[in-house]
Enzyme design. Structure first.
Site, short mmCIF file in Angstrom:
data_model
loop_
_atom_site.label_atom_id
_atom_site.label_comp_id
_atom_site.label_asym_id
_atom_site.label_seq_id
_atom_site.Cartn_x
_atom_site.Cartn_y
_atom_site.Cartn_z
N ARG A 102 0.88 -1.18 0.00
CA ARG A 102 0.00 0.00 0.00
C ARG A 102 0.91 1.22 0.00
NH1 ARG A 102 -5.24 1.48 3.56
NH2 ARG A 102 -6.08 0.13 1.94
N HIS A 129 -7.43 0.81 -6.35
CA HIS A 129 -7.62 -0.05 -5.18
C HIS A 129 -8.29 -1.35 -5.65
CE1 HIS A 129 -7.83 -1.21 -1.14
NE2 HIS A 129 -8.65 -0.33 -0.63
N GLN A 132 -10.09 -3.86 -3.14
CA GLN A 132 -11.38 -3.37 -2.67
C GLN A 132 -12.46 -3.63 -3.72
OE1 GLN A 132 -12.26 -1.64 0.40
NE2 GLN A 132 -14.23 -2.26 -0.41
N ASP A 219 -17.10 7.53 -1.77
CA ASP A 219 -15.85 7.42 -1.02
C ASP A 219 -15.53 8.80 -0.44
OD1 ASP A 219 -13.45 6.46 0.01
OD2 ASP A 219 -12.38 6.54 -1.90
N CYS A 259 -16.27 1.82 0.68
CA CYS A 259 -15.09 1.03 1.01
C CYS A 259 -14.66 1.20 2.46
CB CYS A 259 -13.93 1.39 0.07
SG CYS A 259 -13.37 3.09 0.23
N ARG A 287 -13.65 -8.36 1.81
CA ARG A 287 -12.22 -8.09 1.56
C ARG A 287 -11.41 -9.35 1.87
NH1 ARG A 287 -10.18 -3.00 1.79
NH2 ARG A 287 -8.33 -4.04 0.96
N1 NVA Z 1 -9.85 6.90 -1.37
C1 NVA Z 1 -9.51 6.45 -0.05
C2 NVA Z 1 -9.76 4.97 0.07
C3 NVA Z 1 -9.45 4.41 1.45
C4 NVA Z 1 -9.66 2.95 1.51
C5 NVA Z 1 -8.05 6.77 0.23
O1 NVA Z 1 -7.22 6.56 -0.65
O2 NVA Z 1 -7.74 7.23 1.34
N1 CP Z 2 -11.17 0.07 2.53
C1 CP Z 2 -9.89 -0.02 2.97
O1 CP Z 2 -8.95 -0.28 2.21
O2 CP Z 2 -9.74 0.15 4.31
P1 CP Z 2 -8.37 0.35 5.10
O3 CP Z 2 -7.80 1.66 4.68
O4 CP Z 2 -8.77 0.31 6.54
O5 CP Z 2 -7.44 -0.78 4.74
#
Ligand code: NVA
Ligand code: CP
Length: 302
Positions: A102, A129, A132, A219, A259, A287
């Site tokens: 990540r 993502h 997800q 989101d 998500c 997930r």
């Molecule tokens: N768009 C959000 C998704 C988190 C799972 C982010 O990147 O923070």
């Molecule tokens: N939806 C998601 O990826 O959650 P986290 O940021 O908690 O991993």
């Protein structure tokens, strides 16, 4: 399938195979049927951003598959002190059977895959993502039974979630609409892909996008790394909220997906969120199952 880097790389057949395996693994877990398909394998999980769901579901999932997960915070790795990703990839490939990462830039994930010799799974970048969205597609099929004839609608920032949902939704045969304000559109590569489909619509009207939709997605307005833009984004996204007006425009049986984490009264009202909590938390659970399927596909022995 060697890696999971982005939805654009997957064929429709590969997506359906992952979803079928995810359903199977969910069944096995619920019925206490052991499924040690990755016995003796280890997965390194590099995190340059926070996580609740991704970390815990990958870690638990790897354990359930008989493998060993290693949590690798970038604060502790040399990568956090500037060691090139090309070198990290070549070193970790000699210890591990797979890497989940990540991070911010998609290029870092692609480089890890290019320079390493083991499977790489994208656990979120600024661009996409995919883990997800595989869980989201699994949840839609679970609740609706199939994808044919369904319309997916995304309201909000044209961010990593929008980029992945548009591609994933179109690839499995759904109609897709996205409502994003000017200046916050999805990535050009995604729009170039989507433009080949007659059943894709990008608009600045959330109500128009939601008309007749079977699944409404949203989101956060400011993603991880964009905290400094939160105030200007609150202004830009005013009106891009999933609320009663949006739900009235959608199909009466429409699902809502998020998500998570969710910011109540920003991108979604408390009322809509709680009315759809059942499918939102099933999505979070999925997930685990979807990622186990991905790990088996890329790290298993066929
Ligand atoms: N768009 C959000 C998704 C988190 C799972 C982010 O990147 O923070
Ligand atoms: N939806 C998601 O990826 O959650 P986290 O940021 O908690 O991993």
């Amino acid at each position: 399938m060697k890696h999971l880097l982005k939805m654009l790389d997957l064929s429709t057949e590969e997506i359906i195979e992952i979803l079928n395996l995810a359903d199977q693994l969910k069944y096995e877990l619920k019925h206490n049927i052991p499924h040690p398909r990755l016995k003796g394998k280890s997965l390194g999980m590099i995190f340059q951003k926070s996580s609740t769901r991704t970390r815990v579901s990958f870690e638990t999932g790897m354990y359930q598959l008989g493998g060993y997960p290693l949590f690798l915070s970038s604060h502790d790795l040399q990568i956090g002190r500037g060691e090139p990703v090309q070198d990290t990839a070549r070193v970790l490939s000699r210890y591990l059977d797979g890497i989940m990462i990540r991070t911010f830039e998609q290029k870092e994930v692609e480089d890890l895959a290019e320079f390493g010799s083991i499977p790489v799974i994208n656990g979120l970048t600024d661009f996409c993502h995919p883990c997800q969205v595989l869980a989201d597609l699994m949840t839609i099929r679970e609740f609706k039974g199939q994808f044919d004839g369904l319309k997916m609608c995304f309201i909000g920032d044209g961010n990593n979630m929008a980029n992945s949902l548009i591609v994933g939704g179109l690839k499995v045969g759904m109609k897709v609409s996205a409502a994003c304000p000017e200046g916050y559109h999805p990535d050009k590569s995604v729009l170039d892909f989507a433009d080949k489909y007659d059943c894709f619509e990008l608009t600045d009207s959330p109500v128009k996008a939601a008309e007749g939709a079977d699944v409404i997605f949203t989101d956060v307005w400011a993603s991880m790394g964009q905290e400094g833009e939160a105030e200007e984004r609150r202004i830009a996204f005013k009106g891009y909220q999933v609320n009663d007006e949006i739900m009235a425009a959608a199909n009466s049986e429409a699902m809502v997906q998020h998500c998570l984490p969710a910011h109540r009264e920003e991108e979604i009202t408390e009322k809509v969120f709680e009315a759809h909590a059942k499918e939102i938390f099933e999505e979070a659970e999925n997930r685990l199952h979807a990622q186990k399927a991905v790990m088996v596909k890329v790290m298993g022995n066929g």
